[in-house]
Design an enzyme around this catalytic site. Structure first.
Site, PDB file in Angstrom:
ATOM      1  N   LYS A 269      26.356  -4.702  -3.651  1.00  9.74           N
ATOM      2  CA  LYS A 269      27.822  -4.657  -3.831  1.00  9.74           C
ATOM      3  C   LYS A 269      28.509  -4.050  -2.617  1.00  9.74           C
ATOM      4  O   LYS A 269      29.706  -3.796  -2.643  1.00  9.74           O
ATOM      5  CB  LYS A 269      28.166  -3.812  -5.064  1.00  9.74           C
ATOM      6  CG  LYS A 269      27.539  -4.283  -6.345  1.00  9.74           C
ATOM      7  CD  LYS A 269      27.960  -3.350  -7.490  1.00  9.74           C
ATOM      8  CE  LYS A 269      27.209  -3.629  -8.760  1.00  9.74           C
ATOM      9  NZ  LYS A 269      27.418  -2.586  -9.765  1.00  9.74           N
TER      10      LYS A 269
ATOM     11  N   ARG B 102      11.436   3.517   2.762  1.00 11.59           N
ATOM     12  CA  ARG B 102      11.090   2.597   3.849  1.00 11.59           C
ATOM     13  C   ARG B 102      12.324   1.757   4.119  1.00 11.59           C
ATOM     14  O   ARG B 102      12.966   1.286   3.182  1.00 11.59           O
ATOM     15  CB  ARG B 102       9.913   1.710   3.455  1.00 11.59           C
ATOM     16  CG  ARG B 102       9.711   0.574   4.438  1.00 11.59           C
ATOM     17  CD  ARG B 102       8.467  -0.220   4.180  1.00 11.59           C
ATOM     18  NE  ARG B 102       7.277   0.535   4.571  1.00 11.59           N
ATOM     19  CZ  ARG B 102       6.049   0.022   4.581  1.00 11.59           C
ATOM     20  NH1 ARG B 102       5.857  -1.235   4.194  1.00 11.59           N
ATOM     21  NH2 ARG B 102       5.021   0.747   4.949  1.00 11.59           N
TER      22      ARG B 102
ATOM     23  N   ARG C 124       0.792  -1.230   0.000  1.00 12.34           N
ATOM     24  CA  ARG C 124       0.000   0.000   0.000  1.00 12.34           C
ATOM     25  C   ARG C 124       0.824   1.281   0.000  1.00 12.34           C
ATOM     26  O   ARG C 124       0.531   2.217  -0.746  1.00 12.34           O
ATOM     27  CB  ARG C 124      -0.949   0.030   1.212  1.00 12.34           C
ATOM     28  CG  ARG C 124      -2.217  -0.753   0.990  1.00 12.34           C
ATOM     29  CD  ARG C 124      -2.678  -1.367   2.289  1.00 12.34           C
ATOM     30  NE  ARG C 124      -1.764  -2.438   2.629  1.00 12.34           N
ATOM     31  CZ  ARG C 124      -1.936  -3.713   2.265  1.00 12.34           C
ATOM     32  NH1 ARG C 124      -3.009  -4.048   1.631  1.00 12.34           N
ATOM     33  NH2 ARG C 124      -1.044  -4.631   2.561  1.00 12.34           N
ATOM     34  N   THR C 125       1.824   1.337   0.865  1.00 13.61           N
ATOM     35  CA  THR C 125       2.566   2.598   0.988  1.00 13.61           C
ATOM     36  C   THR C 125       3.236   2.941  -0.343  1.00 13.61           C
ATOM     37  O   THR C 125       3.107   4.054  -0.852  1.00 13.61           O
ATOM     38  CB  THR C 125       3.590   2.509   2.141  1.00 13.61           C
ATOM     39  OG1 THR C 125       2.880   2.157   3.330  1.00 13.61           O
ATOM     40  CG2 THR C 125       4.305   3.832   2.356  1.00 13.61           C
TER      41      THR C 125
ATOM     42  N   HIS D 226       5.602   5.911  11.323  1.00 10.70           N
ATOM     43  CA  HIS D 226       4.963   5.774  10.020  1.00 10.70           C
ATOM     44  C   HIS D 226       4.031   6.976   9.859  1.00 10.70           C
ATOM     45  O   HIS D 226       2.807   6.841   9.891  1.00 10.70           O
ATOM     46  CB  HIS D 226       4.201   4.445   9.976  1.00 10.70           C
ATOM     47  CG  HIS D 226       3.902   3.937   8.594  1.00 10.70           C
ATOM     48  ND1 HIS D 226       3.940   4.753   7.474  1.00 10.70           N
ATOM     49  CD2 HIS D 226       3.546   2.705   8.148  1.00 10.70           C
ATOM     50  CE1 HIS D 226       3.619   4.021   6.414  1.00 10.70           C
ATOM     51  NE2 HIS D 226       3.384   2.785   6.798  1.00 10.70           N
TER      52      HIS D 226
END
Ligand code: NCD
Length: 308
Positions: free
Chosen positions: A86, A107, A57-58, A135
């Protein structure tokens, strides 16, 4: 009130007036979010969407928000395909992304990561969830949902239910609801109680907090905000299996609740809400999911300085 160029790291960085302003702008975005009106408000702007942790959703609602406003999106949702693999640091990844975009949504599994990124990025950083920390954009869309479902934020009684220890959405929401003077019940298994500092902070803000272990006493609640047990944040899988499936909202429980109780969930749900409730008018969680689009449109337009 000036949002241009601002980072969105924690809901605590917002005053009550600023929160209400974001919700007002979100309200104006509704017809565009629904696809009924077209907009070019963010034409020529690029948002980088950097997801170091799973999301449905986000990420999708941020991308939809940007595109509905005529903007462009770059980014990754599989960090394993980037130079992180890497050995590149998050700091260098952020510095790289910022040279290609106007705003970064990120996120990351580590608490504090968004604040850290904001320290070395010159474009606005929007925190899409930092570990068990914050959040803020979910919090704004949760408040927007309460406002739309109930007509107003103030005066509602809210129960936060489930994993209150590791759930970042409830850490942000508890603070914001306290800012609006809302008394709350915190209902969780004893192992997953709301962190003490969150409880103390809410009480210091003058609201009444009741800490409970069962769903027996939800009869006078206006909103039930249900959360998933955050399996991925448990240090010990044994501990998870002890609490998995502890609380379930089903038809039987709904009978004990107020007739017009609003059931919310940031989603994803696992088995906390029985699908038999999905067709009831009380189930607001999919409307809540949609609300992510207008709220994130508002935030993007505000931090990019195209609306005030
Ligand atoms: C939440 C999250 O990522 O914190 N989901 C979301 O953003 N809608 C809740 C969760 O993962 O349980």
């Amino acid at each position: 009130m000036n949002f241009k160029g601002r980072d969105v790291i924690s809901i605590k960085d917002f005053s009550r007036e600023e929160i209400l302003h974001v919700l007002d702008v979100a309200e104006r975005m509704l017809p565009i979010a629904e696809g009924k009106e077209k907009s070019d408000l963010l034409h020529g702007y690029i948002m980088a969407s950097l997801f170091f942790e799973p999301s449905t959703r986000t990420r999708l609602s941020f991308e939809a928000a940007m595109k509905r406003l005529g903007g462009n999106v770059i980014g990754f949702a599989r960090p394993g395909t980037t130079s992180l693999k890497k050995g590149e640091t998050m700091a260098d990844t952020i510095r790289t992304a910022e040279s290609y975009c106007d705003v970064i949504v990120m996120r990351h599994p580590q608490e504090g990561s968004a604040r850290l990124a904001a320290d070395f990025a010159s474009v606005p950083i929007i925190n899409g969830g930092d570990g068990a920390g914050h959040h803020p954009t979910q919090c704004l869309l949760d408040l927007f949902t309460i406002k739309r479902e109930k007509g107003k934020i103030e005066g509602n009684s809210v129960a936060l239910i489930g994993d209150l220890k590791y759930g970042r959405t409830v850490h942000s929401l508890a603070y914001a609801l306290a800012l609006f003077g809302i008394d709350m019940k915190f209902i969780s298994p004893p192992e997953l109680q709301m962190p003490k500092e969150v409880v103390e902070e809410c009480r210091e803000m003058g609201v009444e907090i009741n800490i409970e272990n069962s769903l027996d006493d939800i009869g006078d609640m206006d909103v039930l905000y249900v959360t998933r047990i955050q399996k991925e944040r448990f240090p010990d899988p044994e501990e998870y299996s002890r609490v998995a499936g502890s609380y379930r909202i089903d038809r039987k429980l709904l009978e004990k609740a107020k007739k017009d109780v609003t059931i919310m969930h940031p989603l994803p749900r696992v088995d906390e809400i029985s699908p038999e409730l999905d067709s009831t008018p009380n189930a607001a969680y999919f409307r809540q999911t949609f609300n992510g689009v207008p709220v994130r449109m508002a935030l993007l337009a505000l931090v990019l300085g195209v609306v005030e």
